[in-house]
Write an enzyme that holds these catalytic residues in place. Structure first.
Site, PDB file in Angstrom:
ATOM      1  N   HIS A  89       0.866  -1.204   0.000  1.00 37.35           N
ATOM      2  CA  HIS A  89       0.000   0.000   0.000  1.00 37.35           C
ATOM      3  C   HIS A  89       0.891   1.240   0.000  1.00 37.35           C
ATOM      4  CE1 HIS A  89      -3.139   2.853   1.263  1.00 37.35           C
ATOM      5  NE2 HIS A  89      -4.032   1.902   1.006  1.00 37.35           N
ATOM      6  N   GLY A  90       0.379   2.328  -0.508  1.00 39.39           N
ATOM      7  CA  GLY A  90       1.086   3.617  -0.422  1.00 39.39           C
ATOM      8  C   GLY A  90       1.240   4.017   1.045  1.00 39.39           C
ATOM      9  N   ASP A  91       2.337   4.714   1.356  1.00 38.18           N
ATOM     10  CA  ASP A  91       2.591   5.008   2.779  1.00 38.18           C
ATOM     11  C   ASP A  91       1.697   6.132   3.325  1.00 38.18           C
ATOM     12  OD1 ASP A  91       3.715   7.183   1.565  1.00 38.18           O
ATOM     13  OD2 ASP A  91       5.782   6.774   2.219  1.00 38.18           O
ATOM     14  N   THR A 122       2.459   7.965  -4.317  1.00 37.77           N
ATOM     15  CA  THR A 122       2.673   8.840  -5.483  1.00 37.77           C
ATOM     16  C   THR A 122       1.635   9.949  -5.451  1.00 37.77           C
ATOM     17  OG1 THR A 122       3.220   6.826  -6.685  1.00 37.77           O
ATOM     18  CG2 THR A 122       2.875   8.817  -8.012  1.00 37.77           C
ATOM     19  N   ASP A 204     -38.171  30.127  12.324  1.00 38.41           N
ATOM     20  CA  ASP A 204     -38.405  28.980  11.424  1.00 38.41           C
ATOM     21  C   ASP A 204     -39.889  28.923  11.050  1.00 38.41           C
ATOM     22  OD1 ASP A 204     -38.224  26.543  10.111  1.00 38.41           O
ATOM     23  OD2 ASP A 204     -38.102  25.344  11.952  1.00 38.41           O
TER      24      ASP A 204
END
Ligand code: SPV
Ligand code: MG
Length: 431
Positions: A89-91, A122, A204
């Site tokens: 996996h990407g860090d 990336t 309201d």
């Protein structure tokens, strides 16, 4: 041959994914998991293409030995099934909410000596552009509008939180917490008439006009992707309501909830402490059918809100109305109560579910706030709306700050309670 596993949560393959595969190949044969629709939705990565197409994307990449479906964001099931030697996996998952996923993988692999490979994530201008494109696509009306309906089929209970500005929209969009090993977040946003009016310092009572309400929706839409449920008050005159439906649908709003009141509308939480009139079944049914008739897509939902319990007219009256409103075309029923004890809400839901298994059921547990989402789901509720809690938490905090600055003739004393400006800026995306 060792086995390396990577899970992809994307609709578009970019350099980052190809890099993961290239690195993975150095360690063994590569198995890629494609996250299922339901897991992606839970993870706020609503797919813009089908599961089959996502599988197809991966199969087209060279050097992958197998493509499988990963059913859950957490890896327990998939790791038990394929027992990879490595998970790659990407860090970027070393910090932030996705760290909970990494911890889960570590725990699963530890049982038999498997290892995690963290590779540099990336993130260049091209990857950023692709990420942004996916996000922008999800914000487009045709994608956003249908997400609520799609979610009803997938989530056991859909959770919406009140928003009334770009900033509160960002909170609904981005707040993620880890709880019991799961990542939790809101599924949808509620444009409350109470909070939209309060933010403008107005009561309201349908005083803030539609043009202004649409402006609020637009502010929220500009910076978010999650589906929007609009509090349409009484819906106004039938002749006006049809235009409101058209406008909301065109904007990409997923649903309008209209309440069966007539005359000067007051907030339901006042109950019978103020004069409030319930609409006739016939007239409210006419409004619902007129709205359904002008709708152009199958995505948009008109949800009928029943005020019988608020006005102390009992469960039988509420059930009779629910039947009639559904018959008139309502896509869902909201049942409201201002009792602290949820038993009357549960009694309605149970009785309703005995005769109707399908129609989505909505509740707003402001008064009966001890109920949990699981309990509501157990009684057949599909959508829970936290209708005013952001406004009610912000207001006392701001009031206290204003008082303390007056009291101390400077701002230093309040500073410890303030969010650093840097954190506010990180919440806000820049193009
Ligand atoms: C709102 O949020 O404006 C609602 C829900 O209509 S309630 O205030 O409970 O009536
Ligand atoms: Mg309201």
């Amino acid at each position: 041959m060792k086995k390396v596993y990577a899970c992809f949560t994307t609709d578009v393959i970019h350099e980052g994914h190809l890099n993961i595969i290239k690195e993975a190949q150095k360690f063994g044969e590569v198995v890629v998991g494609v996250l299922s629709d339901s897991a992606l939705i839970r993870f706020n990565r609503f797919p813009t293409i089908s599961l089959d197409d996502r599988i197809g994307l991966i199969k087209n990449i060279e050097g992958i030995s197998e493509v499988i479906i990963q059913e859950d964001v957490m890896y327990d099931e998939v790791i038990n099934k394929i027992r990879p030697d490595y998970v790659i996996h990407g860090d970027n998952w070393l910090q932030g909410p996705t760290k909970a996923i990494r911890d889960n993988v570590e725990e699963c692999l530890k049982k038999y000596g498997g290892k995690i490979i963290d590779i540099p994530y990336t993130y260049n201008s091209e990857v950023k552009r692709i990420d942004e494109r996916i996000k922008e696509k999800l914000a487009m009306p045709e994608f956003r509008r249908k997400r609520l309906r799609q979610m009803f089929g997938i989530r056991s209970i859909v959770k919406a939180i009140e928003v009334h500005s770009g900033l509160t929209g960002l909170l609904a969009e981005k707040t993620v917490v880890e709880h019991d090993g799961e990542l939790d977040q809101f599924d949808a946003m509620w444009i409350s008439s109470l909070c939209d009016s309060t933010a403008k310092g107005k009561p309201d009572i349908e005083l803030v006009d539609m043009t202004s309400r649409f402006r609020t929706i637009d502010d929220v839409m500009e910076v978010t992707t999650k589906p929007i449920i609009f509090d349409g008050d009484t819906g106004g005159m039938v002749e006006h309501f049809v235009y409101t439906v058209r406008s909301l649908e065109r904007m990409g709003v997923s649903a309008i909830i209209i309440e069966d009141k007539t005359g000067l509308k007051k907030n339901s939480l006042f109950g019978n402490d103020v004069v409030q009139m319930q609409d006739s079944i016939e007239h409210f049914c006419d409004k619902i059918s007129a709205g359904k008739k002008v709708q152009l897509t199958d995505d948009f939902m008109i949800i009928a809100r029943i005020e019988s319990l608020i006005l102390e007219k009992g469960i039988e009256d509420a059930l009779k109305r629910a039947r009639a409103y559904i018959q008139a075309g309502a896509d869902g029923i909201m049942i409201h109560s201002r009792e602290k004890d949820p038993s009357e809400i549960f009694a309605f839901c149970d009785a309703f579910r005995l005769e109707n298994k399908e129609t989505p059921l909505v509740v707003v547990p402001t008064a009966f706030n001890s109920v949990t989402e699981n309990e509501l789901a157990f009684h057949g509720v599909n959508l829970v709306i936290y209708a005013n809690q952001l406004t009610r938490s912000a207001f006392p905090a701001m009031q206290q700050t204003a008082e303390d600055i007056l009291r101390f003739h400077r701002a230093q004393e309040v500073d410890g309670r303030l969010m650093p400006i840097k954190n506010i800026i990180t919440l806000i995306d820049e193009l």
